[in-house]
Scaffold this active site. Sequence first.
Site, PDB file in Angstrom:
ATOM      1  N   ARG A 107      20.621  -6.180  -2.280  1.00 49.00           N
ATOM      2  CA  ARG A 107      20.697  -7.571  -2.629  1.00 49.00           C
ATOM      3  C   ARG A 107      20.471  -7.821  -4.114  1.00 49.00           C
ATOM      4  NH1 ARG A 107      18.559  -7.740   2.722  1.00 49.00           N
ATOM      5  NH2 ARG A 107      16.216  -8.256   1.872  1.00 49.00           N
ATOM      6  N   GLN A 159       0.913  -1.215  -0.238  1.00 55.71           N
ATOM      7  CA  GLN A 159       0.007   0.016  -0.140  1.00 55.71           C
ATOM      8  C   GLN A 159       0.898   1.346   0.053  1.00 55.71           C
ATOM      9  OE1 GLN A 159      -3.349   2.356   2.549  1.00 55.71           O
ATOM     10  NE2 GLN A 159      -2.954   0.295   3.186  1.00 55.71           N
ATOM     11  N   ASN A 177       9.612   0.394  -2.100  1.00 55.76           N
ATOM     12  CA  ASN A 177       9.258   0.133  -0.661  1.00 55.76           C
ATOM     13  C   ASN A 177       9.402  -1.211  -0.244  1.00 55.76           C
ATOM     14  OD1 ASN A 177       6.732  -0.468  -2.227  1.00 55.76           O
ATOM     15  ND2 ASN A 177       5.815  -0.627   0.046  1.00 55.76           N
ATOM     16  N   PHE A 178      10.482  -1.835  -0.863  1.00 57.44           N
ATOM     17  CA  PHE A 178      10.948  -3.094  -0.488  1.00 57.44           C
ATOM     18  C   PHE A 178      11.598  -3.193   1.104  1.00 57.44           C
ATOM     19  CE2 PHE A 178      12.196  -3.650  -5.047  1.00 57.44           C
ATOM     20  CZ  PHE A 178      11.209  -4.164  -5.261  1.00 57.44           C
ATOM     21  N   GLY A 216      -8.074  20.513  18.797  1.00 54.42           N
ATOM     22  CA  GLY A 216      -7.834  21.797  18.987  1.00 54.42           C
ATOM     23  C   GLY A 216      -8.149  22.683  19.911  1.00 54.42           C
ATOM     24  N   GLY A 217      -8.156  24.087  19.784  1.00 47.82           N
ATOM     25  CA  GLY A 217      -8.605  24.457  21.190  1.00 47.82           C
ATOM     26  C   GLY A 217     -10.181  24.793  21.443  1.00 47.82           C
ATOM     27  N   ARG A 241       6.914  -8.787 -10.424  1.00 43.67           N
ATOM     28  CA  ARG A 241       7.658 -10.332 -10.945  1.00 43.67           C
ATOM     29  C   ARG A 241       6.821 -11.137 -11.684  1.00 43.67           C
ATOM     30  NH1 ARG A 241       9.777 -13.133  -5.409  1.00 43.67           N
ATOM     31  NH2 ARG A 241       8.342 -11.491  -4.668  1.00 43.67           N
ATOM     32  N   LYS A 267      10.781  -5.110   9.084  1.00 45.87           N
ATOM     33  CA  LYS A 267       9.999  -4.904   8.147  1.00 45.87           C
ATOM     34  C   LYS A 267       8.696  -4.093   8.712  1.00 45.87           C
ATOM     35  CE  LYS A 267      10.757  -8.799   5.134  1.00 45.87           C
ATOM     36  NZ  LYS A 267      10.420 -10.182   4.595  1.00 45.87           N
ATOM     37  N   VAL A 268       7.807  -3.472   8.050  1.00 47.85           N
ATOM     38  CA  VAL A 268       6.841  -2.836   8.779  1.00 47.85           C
ATOM     39  C   VAL A 268       5.613  -2.716   8.034  1.00 47.85           C
ATOM     40  CG1 VAL A 268       6.132  -0.422   9.564  1.00 47.85           C
ATOM     41  CG2 VAL A 268       8.280  -1.321  10.393  1.00 47.85           C
ATOM     42  N   TYR A 269       4.363  -3.001   8.675  1.00 45.78           N
ATOM     43  CA  TYR A 269       3.136  -2.728   8.196  1.00 45.78           C
ATOM     44  C   TYR A 269       2.339  -1.606   8.730  1.00 45.78           C
ATOM     45  CZ  TYR A 269       3.710  -6.877   5.380  1.00 45.78           C
ATOM     46  OH  TYR A 269       4.175  -8.047   4.370  1.00 45.78           O
ATOM     47  N   GLU A 270       1.388  -1.214   8.301  1.00 44.09           N
ATOM     48  CA  GLU A 270       0.589  -0.205   8.596  1.00 44.09           C
ATOM     49  C   GLU A 270       0.333   0.213  10.314  1.00 44.09           C
ATOM     50  OE1 GLU A 270      -1.558   2.408   6.859  1.00 44.09           O
ATOM     51  OE2 GLU A 270      -1.755   3.165   9.060  1.00 44.09           O
ATOM     52  N   ASP A 313       0.571   4.151   5.785  1.00 41.60           N
ATOM     53  CA  ASP A 313       0.979   3.671   4.257  1.00 41.60           C
ATOM     54  C   ASP A 313       0.499   4.710   3.565  1.00 41.60           C
ATOM     55  OD1 ASP A 313       1.685   0.935   4.819  1.00 41.60           O
ATOM     56  OD2 ASP A 313      -0.204   0.018   4.549  1.00 41.60           O
TER      57      ASP A 313
HETATM   58  N1  CAO Z   1      11.811  -9.824  -9.268  1.00 42.34           N
HETATM   59  C1  CAO Z   1      12.609 -10.561  -8.359  1.00 42.34           C
HETATM   60  N2  CAO Z   1      12.416 -10.418  -7.053  1.00 42.34           N
HETATM   61  C2  CAO Z   1      11.666  -9.748  -6.631  1.00 42.34           C
HETATM   62  C3  CAO Z   1      10.931  -8.847  -7.427  1.00 42.34           C
HETATM   63  C4  CAO Z   1      11.137  -9.218  -8.877  1.00 42.34           C
HETATM   64  N3  CAO Z   1      10.497  -8.170  -9.686  1.00 42.34           N
HETATM   65  N4  CAO Z   1      10.268  -7.951  -6.466  1.00 42.34           N
HETATM   66  C5  CAO Z   1      10.363  -8.357  -5.418  1.00 42.34           C
HETATM   67  N5  CAO Z   1      11.400  -9.307  -5.313  1.00 42.34           N
HETATM   68  C6  CAO Z   1      11.831  -9.903  -4.074  1.00 42.34           C
HETATM   69  C7  CAO Z   1      12.848  -8.748  -3.276  1.00 42.34           C
HETATM   70  O1  CAO Z   1      14.203  -8.566  -3.794  1.00 42.34           O
HETATM   71  C8  CAO Z   1      12.821  -9.701  -2.025  1.00 42.34           C
HETATM   72  O2  CAO Z   1      14.030 -10.618  -2.054  1.00 42.34           O
HETATM   73  P1  CAO Z   1      14.816 -10.800  -0.920  1.00 42.34           P
HETATM   74  O3  CAO Z   1      14.485 -11.231   0.355  1.00 42.34           O
HETATM   75  O4  CAO Z   1      15.773 -12.188  -1.367  1.00 42.34           O
HETATM   76  O5  CAO Z   1      15.778  -9.496  -0.916  1.00 42.34           O
HETATM   77  C9  CAO Z   1      11.571 -10.574  -2.062  1.00 42.34           C
HETATM   78  O6  CAO Z   1      11.097 -10.206  -3.261  1.00 42.34           O
HETATM   79  C10 CAO Z   1      10.553 -10.198  -1.076  1.00 42.34           C
HETATM   80  O7  CAO Z   1      10.559  -8.545  -0.968  1.00 42.34           O
HETATM   81  P2  CAO Z   1      10.109  -8.016   0.389  1.00 42.34           P
HETATM   82  O8  CAO Z   1      10.914  -8.240   1.378  1.00 42.34           O
HETATM   83  O9  CAO Z   1      10.153  -6.511   0.220  1.00 42.34           O
HETATM   84  O10 CAO Z   1       8.514  -8.402   0.579  1.00 42.34           O
HETATM   85  P3  CAO Z   1       8.091  -9.024   1.952  1.00 42.34           P
HETATM   86  O11 CAO Z   1       6.571  -9.340   1.634  1.00 42.34           O
HETATM   87  O12 CAO Z   1       8.681  -9.960   2.575  1.00 42.34           O
HETATM   88  O13 CAO Z   1       7.854  -7.692   3.158  1.00 42.34           O
HETATM   89  C11 CAO Z   1       7.012  -5.527   3.568  1.00 42.34           C
HETATM   90  C12 CAO Z   1       6.693  -6.778   2.720  1.00 42.34           C
HETATM   91  C13 CAO Z   1       6.060  -4.397   3.204  1.00 42.34           C
HETATM   92  C14 CAO Z   1       7.015  -5.958   5.002  1.00 42.34           C
HETATM   93  C15 CAO Z   1       8.311  -4.938   3.240  1.00 42.34           C
HETATM   94  O14 CAO Z   1       8.511  -4.811   1.840  1.00 42.34           O
HETATM   95  C16 CAO Z   1       8.828  -3.517   3.909  1.00 42.34           C
HETATM   96  O15 CAO Z   1       9.072  -3.677   5.248  1.00 42.34           O
HETATM   97  N6  CAO Z   1       8.567  -2.584   3.066  1.00 42.34           N
HETATM   98  C17 CAO Z   1       9.154  -1.321   3.769  1.00 42.34           C
HETATM   99  C18 CAO Z   1       7.908  -0.718   4.449  1.00 42.34           C
HETATM  100  C19 CAO Z   1       6.662  -0.648   3.847  1.00 42.34           C
HETATM  101  O16 CAO Z   1       6.649   0.017   2.782  1.00 42.34           O
HETATM  102  N7  CAO Z   1       5.728  -1.275   4.509  1.00 42.34           N
HETATM  103  C20 CAO Z   1       4.382  -0.988   3.906  1.00 42.34           C
HETATM  104  C21 CAO Z   1       3.937  -2.013   3.503  1.00 42.34           C
HETATM  105  S1  CAO Z   1       1.963  -1.709   3.217  1.00 42.34           S
HETATM  106  O17 CAO Z   1       1.483  -2.001   4.622  1.00 42.34           O
END
Ligand code: CAO
Length: 413
Positions: A104, A17, A96-97, A246-247, A38, A136-139, A168
Site C-alpha cells: 500500500r 518485537q 514486519n508490517f 526428552g527421553g 514515523r 494481524k498477529v501478536y505473540e 516474536d
Molecule cells: N510512514 C508512514 N506510514 C507508516 C510508517 C511510516 N514510517 N510506518 C508504518 N506506517 C503505516 C503502515 O503503512 C500502516 O498503514 P496502512 O494501514 O495504511 O497500510 C500503518 O502504519 C500501521 O501499520 P501496521 O498495520 O503494521 O501496524 P498495526 O499497529 O496496525 O499492527 C501488527 C501491528 C504487529 C499487528 C502488524 O504490524 C502485524 O501483524 N505484523 C506482522 C506480524 C508481526 O510481526 N507481529 C508481531 C508483532 S510483536 O508482538
Amino acid sequence: MSEALKGVRILDMTHVQSGPTCTQLLAWFGADVIKVERPGVGDITRGQLRDLPDADSLYFTMLNSNKRSVTLNTKTEKGKEILTRLIEECDVMVENFAPGALDRMGFSWERIQEINPRIIYASIKGFGPGAYEDCKVYENVAQCTGGSASTTGFDDGPPTVTGSQIGDSGTGLHLALGIVTALYHRTHSGKGQRVECAMQDGVLNLCRVKLRDQQRLEHGPLKEYPQYPNGEFGEAVPRAGNASGGGQPGWAVQTKGGGPNDYIYVIIQPPGWAPLMKTIGREELIEDPEWATPEVRLPKLDQCFAMIEEWTKTKSKFEVMEILNALNVPCGPILSMKELAEDQSLRATGTVVEVPHPTRGSYLTVGNPIKLSASPAKVDRSPLLGEHTDEILGAVLGMSAADIEAAKAEGAV
Ligand code: CAO
C-alpha cells in the site's frame, strides 16, 4: 578482532518485537541498522509499558540496541523518494508490517527488486499463504496457532502461553538466520532474494517434538507423559505439565523456603539413579527390581519425584544444585527474573548488560547470547527518535543541508 557483519547496511522498517529482535541481533554483530520511524510517533513501543514519564520504554530500549534512527513519512512523495534512495543504498531491508502495508505504501517486492536487484528483502507475517494470510498477529496468537499453547500447562488446566517470546523473538531469530543465509548466497550469486518467516511456522518449528509425539501417539500411549499409566490419552498430544520433553524423565520439585520459585528441576538418568537414591537416603531402591530400571520406574514417576521432593524440601535450590551436580545428576534451579538480573556470571559474560541512556539513566538488557570468538558484540543503547536523521540523509544519501531542511518542512522526515 572485527565485527562479523561490519559493512552490511540494513534498512530496518520493523516495529514492536518480532522484527526488532532480528535487526538487533544483526546490529550486535556490527551491521549498520537504520531504523525508519514515523516522524513524531516512532515505533509504538517507545511509549508502551512506560516505567518513566517521557523516556523511551524498556520495551523499546531492550529491543533496539546498536541501531540508528531516521524519521520518515513514507506516505508523502518526498518520503517515498527518500525510501527509494535508502533501498538503493542498503544490503538488506527488513519489515514486519501488517500484511499488504508495504504494498500500500507503493513498495511491492517487484518494485523493491527493480530499485535494487542485490537487496535481500526479509519480512515477518503472522501466517504464511492460506486462509489466515491477511491476519494481524501478536505473540500469544502465534503461540496458540503454532502448537505451543495446546501442549503447555497441566492436563486439568486450560491451554497456556509461555513467558518465552517464541512467537516474536523466536521468529526474529529465524529471520536473522534467513538473512545471513541469503547474504552468503549473494556473495557467489550476486543476487538478492526474498526471505519470509511466518510466526505460526516459527512456533511450530520450536514445537517439533510435539509433532513427533502426535505421530507416536498413533502407536500407543506416550509413556513419559504424566497421563501414563493412569490417565487418559485423547486424539491429540496432551499438556505434559513439567514432564521432560526428552527421553529422560524430569520434574520440578519443591525446595526449602516455600516461595513461588523455590523449586529445582531434576532429571533421572540411569547412571544417576544409584547416587541419587543414596543421597536421598533410599539406598534400598538402588537394586530393588521394582525400581532399579527406567522401564519399571516409568509407570511410577510421580512416586519417584515425590521421594526426591521429600529430600529437596530440606535444602535450598542452590544447595540441591551443588549436591546433585557433584553426582552428575542434571538439574537446574527455577531462577526468578530478580535472581537473573543479579547474577554476576551472566554480567561477566555480557549476557546481562547495563547500558547508559541519556534520558532514562542506565538500564539492564540482555546482551548477545551468541558468542563469536573473533567478533566481539558490544551492546550500545537504543537511539532516540530521529537521532540520526540528519546524519543518515547527509552521509548515506548525500542530501545537502538545504534538501534536508526542505524535507523537514514538507513533513517527510
Ligand atoms: N510512514 C508512514 N506510514 C507508516 C510508517 C511510516 N514510517 N510506518 C508504518 N506506517 C503505516 C503502515 O503503512 C500502516 O498503514 P496502512 O494501514 O495504511 O497500510 C500503518 O502504519 C500501521 O501499520 P501496521 O498495520 O503494521 O501496524 P498495526 O499497529 O496496525 O499492527 C501488527 C501491528 C504487529 C499487528 C502488524 O504490524 C502485524 O501483524 N505484523 C506482522 C506480524 C508481526 O510481526 N507481529 C508481531 C508483532 S510483536 O508482538
